[in-house]
Design a protein around this motif. Structure first.
Motif, short mmCIF file in Angstrom:
data_model
loop_
_atom_site.label_atom_id
_atom_site.label_comp_id
_atom_site.label_asym_id
_atom_site.label_seq_id
_atom_site.Cartn_x
_atom_site.Cartn_y
_atom_site.Cartn_z
N THR A 5 0.84 -1.17 0.00
CA THR A 5 0.00 0.00 0.00
C THR A 5 0.88 1.23 0.00
N MET A 6 0.56 2.19 -0.84
CA MET A 6 1.30 3.44 -0.87
C MET A 6 0.37 4.54 -0.37
N VAL A 7 0.85 5.32 0.57
CA VAL A 7 0.05 6.37 1.16
C VAL A 7 0.79 7.69 1.00
N LEU A 8 0.10 8.70 0.52
CA LEU A 8 0.66 10.04 0.45
C LEU A 8 0.36 10.72 1.77
N LEU A 9 1.39 11.28 2.37
CA LEU A 9 1.25 11.91 3.67
C LEU A 9 1.57 13.38 3.53
N VAL A 10 0.78 14.20 4.16
CA VAL A 10 1.00 15.63 4.05
C VAL A 10 1.00 16.26 5.43
N SER A 11 1.71 17.36 5.53
CA SER A 11 1.78 18.07 6.79
C SER A 11 0.84 19.24 6.78
N LEU A 12 0.14 19.43 7.90
CA LEU A 12 -0.70 20.59 8.05
C LEU A 12 0.00 21.65 8.88
N GLY A 13 1.22 21.37 9.27
CA GLY A 13 1.97 22.31 10.08
C GLY A 13 2.29 23.58 9.31
N MET A 28 9.83 20.53 4.02
CA MET A 28 9.13 19.34 3.51
C MET A 28 7.72 19.31 4.09
N SER A 29 6.73 19.14 3.22
CA SER A 29 5.35 19.13 3.67
C SER A 29 4.56 17.95 3.13
N PHE A 30 5.22 16.99 2.50
CA PHE A 30 4.57 15.74 2.14
C PHE A 30 5.63 14.68 1.90
N PHE A 31 5.24 13.44 2.00
CA PHE A 31 6.09 12.33 1.58
C PHE A 31 5.20 11.17 1.18
N VAL A 32 5.75 10.26 0.42
CA VAL A 32 5.05 9.07 -0.03
C VAL A 32 5.76 7.88 0.59
N HIS A 101 6.14 21.06 -0.44
CA HIS A 101 7.54 20.92 -0.84
C HIS A 101 7.98 19.49 -0.56
N ASN A 102 8.83 18.95 -1.43
CA ASN A 102 9.36 17.61 -1.19
C ASN A 102 10.51 17.67 -0.19
N ALA A 103 11.15 16.53 0.06
CA ALA A 103 12.21 16.44 1.07
C ALA A 103 13.43 17.27 0.72
N LYS A 104 13.58 17.65 -0.55
CA LYS A 104 14.71 18.48 -0.97
C LYS A 104 14.35 19.97 -0.96
N GLY A 105 13.11 20.28 -0.57
CA GLY A 105 12.68 21.67 -0.52
C GLY A 105 12.13 22.20 -1.82
N VAL A 106 11.98 21.34 -2.82
CA VAL A 106 11.47 21.76 -4.14
C VAL A 106 9.95 21.93 -4.05
N LEU A 107 9.45 23.06 -4.52
CA LEU A 107 8.02 23.31 -4.55
C LEU A 107 7.34 22.37 -5.53
N ILE A 108 6.39 21.60 -5.06
CA ILE A 108 5.65 20.67 -5.90
C ILE A 108 4.32 21.28 -6.33
N ALA A 109 3.65 21.97 -5.41
CA ALA A 109 2.39 22.65 -5.73
C ALA A 109 2.21 23.79 -4.73
#
Length: 121
Positions: A5-13, A28-32, A101-109
């Motif tokens: 199972t793959m779950v996308l996790l996001v931060s509300l912080g 970083m505000s999400f990870f898979v 942002h991903n773990a490298k700090g790149v803006l994804i959306a």
């Protein structure tokens, strides 16, 4: 056959404190993940899935934010006893307004619409 199972996790912080001793960017505000909870895709509902996300983030040194699983639930209408009806919960309503942002700090959306669009630029 083993199911994963793959779950996308996001931060509300809203405040991202520096993460020490890791290569992760503090924004970083999400990870898979494909790390399961031990019972297949059964996390015990949204609360259990959120707790799993929080545990994974904490283990990775990013537990200083509130993490949520990107999951939805279906509602239930009880016509005989409307007070027993349960509203649906939509994943996109659980994850805040962005940016992500991903773990490298790149803006994804930058916002929910961009996150859910087909635009790849």
């Amino acid at each position: 056959m083993k199911k994963s199972t793959m779950v996308l996790l996001v931060s509300l912080g809203t405040v991202a404190l520096p993460v020490t001793a890791t290569a992760m960017d503090s924004s970083m505000s999400f990870f898979v993940t494909s790390v399961g909870g031990g019972d297949g895709a059964n996390f015990g509902g949204l609360d259990g899935a959120d707790a799993h996300c929080q545990k994974l983030a904490s283990t990775a040194g990013a537990g200083n934010k509130t993490w949520r699983a990107y999951l939805s639930t279906s509602g239930k209408i009880d016509f005989k006893n409307p007070e027993n009806s349960v509203a649906a919960v939509h994943a996109r309503d659980r994850i805040g307004n962005g940016p992500w942002h991903n773990a490298k700090g790149v803006l994804i959306a930058s916002d929910v619409e961009q996150l859910h669009s087909n635009n790849t630029t």
